[in-house]
Design a protein around this motif. Structure first.
Motif, PDB file in Angstrom:
ATOM      1  N   GLU A  44       0.823  -1.215   0.000  1.00 55.73           N
ATOM      2  CA  GLU A  44       0.000   0.000   0.000  1.00 55.73           C
ATOM      3  C   GLU A  44       0.857   1.265   0.000  1.00 55.73           C
ATOM      4  N   LYS A  45       2.137   1.118   0.298  1.00 53.57           N
ATOM      5  CA  LYS A  45       3.060   2.249   0.318  1.00 53.57           C
ATOM      6  C   LYS A  45       3.885   2.310  -0.959  1.00 53.57           C
ATOM      7  N   GLY A  46       3.444   1.586  -1.995  1.00 53.89           N
ATOM      8  CA  GLY A  46       4.122   1.634  -3.290  1.00 53.89           C
ATOM      9  C   GLY A  46       5.379   0.798  -3.373  1.00 53.89           C
ATOM     10  N   MET A  47       5.427  -0.300  -2.635  1.00 54.57           N
ATOM     11  CA  MET A  47       6.597  -1.173  -2.662  1.00 54.57           C
ATOM     12  C   MET A  47       6.199  -2.535  -3.188  1.00 54.57           C
ATOM     13  N   ARG A  48       7.173  -3.246  -3.769  1.00 53.41           N
ATOM     14  CA  ARG A  48       6.905  -4.608  -4.227  1.00 53.41           C
ATOM     15  C   ARG A  48       8.049  -5.510  -3.799  1.00 53.41           C
ATOM     16  N   PHE A  49       7.668  -6.744  -3.498  1.00 48.05           N
ATOM     17  CA  PHE A  49       8.655  -7.719  -3.058  1.00 48.05           C
ATOM     18  C   PHE A  49       8.331  -9.050  -3.707  1.00 48.05           C
ATOM     19  N   ASN A  50       9.248  -9.530  -4.533  1.00 47.90           N
ATOM     20  CA  ASN A  50       9.115 -10.845  -5.143  1.00 47.90           C
ATOM     21  C   ASN A  50       9.942 -11.814  -4.315  1.00 47.90           C
ATOM     22  N   ALA A  51       9.293 -12.805  -3.764  1.00 53.29           N
ATOM     23  CA  ALA A  51       9.967 -13.713  -2.839  1.00 53.29           C
ATOM     24  C   ALA A  51      10.701 -14.855  -3.530  1.00 53.29           C
TER      25      ALA A  51
END
Length: 90
Positions: free
Chosen positions: A41-48
């Motif tokens: 929701e804060k404009g971040m992305r994380f690909n695990a």
């Protein structure tokens, strides 16, 4: 190390720089931290992908420092032993 601290590390023969945005608790998956804190929701992305198993020590999600404006900040989960504190981005 703490949230807001600027760091650098080497990954795949490339020096990366970023800012710590979250603390991953021992034995917790980084995706759990990402969801719990609502970082998407804060404009971040994380690909695990390739993230591995939870670590027994405290670790950190780091937002990559981008020199150009991007819509979402890419997050990394580097090994703590690779992180070096820096004063500013170069």
């Amino acid at each position: 190390m703490q949230v807001g601290q600027k760091v650098k590390w080497k990954s795949s023969c490339i020096i990366k720089q970023g800012e710590i945005v979250a603390v991953v608790n021992p034995n917790e998956y980084p995706t759990e931290t990402f969801e719990r804190l609502g970082l998407h929701e804060k404009g971040m992305r994380f690909n695990a992908y390739g993230g591995g198993m939870p670590r027994s020590n405290e670790s950190f999600l780091v937002a990559l420092h981008e020199t150009k404006k991007v819509r979402t900040q890419k997050l990394y989960w580097p090994l703590v032993s690779l992180l070096k504190s820096i004063d500013s981005f170069k």
